[in-house]
Design a protein around this motif. Structure first.
Motif, PDB file in Angstrom:
ATOM      1  N   THR A 162      38.148  46.817  35.797  1.00  0.00           N
ATOM      2  CA  THR A 162      36.911  46.472  36.511  1.00  0.00           C
ATOM      3  C   THR A 162      35.766  46.281  35.521  1.00  0.00           C
ATOM      4  O   THR A 162      34.976  45.339  35.601  1.00  0.00           O
ATOM      5  N   ASP A 173      36.865  38.976  41.409  1.00  0.00           N
ATOM      6  CA  ASP A 173      36.700  40.299  41.995  1.00  0.00           C
ATOM      7  C   ASP A 173      37.919  41.142  41.678  1.00  0.00           C
ATOM      8  O   ASP A 173      39.054  40.701  41.890  1.00  0.00           O
ATOM      9  N   VAL A 174      37.679  42.344  41.173  1.00  0.00           N
ATOM     10  CA  VAL A 174      38.770  43.296  40.961  1.00  0.00           C
ATOM     11  C   VAL A 174      38.736  44.291  42.125  1.00  0.00           C
ATOM     12  O   VAL A 174      37.707  44.914  42.390  1.00  0.00           O
TER      13      VAL A 174
END
Ligand code: AMP
Length: 282
Positions: A162, A173-174
């Protein structure tokens, strides 16, 4: 009815399989898939929807294994993995060999995972997170995912990935997914197959002790005493404990009291030759 996913073994096959796709949801794995991986695939689908593509990779990355670790005996179950991918509506499975991922041999330039990788798993496994982030960055480069899904089972890994995505502006997006467990609490792991029947019977203590520690912290017991007692309890059950730590859930920094939380309890311990990790929120 489940459609068989496209299997891409090379970079070229991957590019071809991904041409003119919508959003891409990516689940990197090392194979030997189980219900934990399946929940990541399901989450990836819910993120990208039916118009998007779910891509799983299966690659046992030598760069993240230390000397004497289990690279050579890591379980490989490709046919069963492909069935799980098909059952979960995966569109493309990327199954490269080492020469596809590292065509010029070991990369000269690797990712420095920063201070979070010096502690806990990073202290126990030097170079591990540099290896993880380097392959993850390469896979992100090859696939161009919009969303990448990782398990909380590897909590520190989720946090360093992240952080890499944020610090390097990777524009995806993680997403973290809760740990899937056996009915007795043991976190599903590809490495659980290493456990003998007798070790398997003891293994749920790892999660049980984490929960007991969390309950004691909620009751107001001092963190240091809780983690020391928890580690001693695990040793009595037959584990050799690497660490049992109460850390800040986001920074993973040590904390002195519950007021400095949110807290994540993280543990790594060996049963015989098998090293297990687990973690829970408090
Ligand atoms: P691995 O194949 O073990 O490298 O794991 C691939 C991904 O699956 C990682 O993001 C792991 O955190 C995740 N994962 C592994 N075990 C579990 C589990 N029991 N529950 C949820 N995610 C998991």
């Amino acid at each position: 009815m489940t459609a068989r996913p496209i299997i891409a073994n090379t970079r070229e096959e991957l590019s071809e399989a991904l041409a003119s796709r919508g959003e891409i949801g990516f689940v990197p794995t090392m194979g030997a898939l189980h219900d934990g991986h399946a929940s990541l695939l399901t989450r990836a689908r819910s993120e990208v929807g039916e118009s998007g593509a779910v891509v799983a990779s299966i690659f046992v990355n030598p760069l993240q294994f230390g000397v004497g670790e289990d690279l050579d005996r890591y379980p490989r179950t490709l046919e069963a993995d492909l069935m799980i991918c098909a059952d979960h509506g995966v569109d493309v499975v990327f199954v490269p060999d080492v020469t596809q991922v590292y065509p010029d041999g070991d990369p000269e330039v690797t990712i420095n995972p920063g201070p979070k990788a010096e502690i806990l798993e990073g202290a126990a496994r030097p170079g591990h997170f540099a290896g993880v982030l380097t392959v993850v960055a390469k896979l992100f480069g090859l696939l161009g995912p919009d969303v990448a899904v990782f398990g909380e089972k590897d909590y520190q890994q989720l946090k360093v990935v992240t952080r890499m995505a944020a610090d390097l502006d990777l524009r995806l997006d993680v997403i973290g997914v809760p740990t899937v467990r056996e009915p007795d609490g043991l976190a599903l792991s590809s490495r659980n197959v290493y456990l003998s029947a007798e070790e398997r019977a003891r293994a749920p203590a790892l999660h049980r002790v984490l929960r007991e520690c969390a309950a004691r912290i909620v009751e107001g017991k001092p963190l240091a005493a809780v983690t020391t007692d928890g580690a001693a309890e695990l040793e009595r059950t037959g584990f050799v404990v690497d660490y049992l730590a109460a850390r800040h859930a986001e920074t993973l920094a040590p904390i002195d009291s519950a007021a400095d939380g949110p807290i994540r309890l993280l543990v790594a311990a060996r049963l015989g030759k098998t090293r297990l990790i687990d973690n829970i929120g408090v």
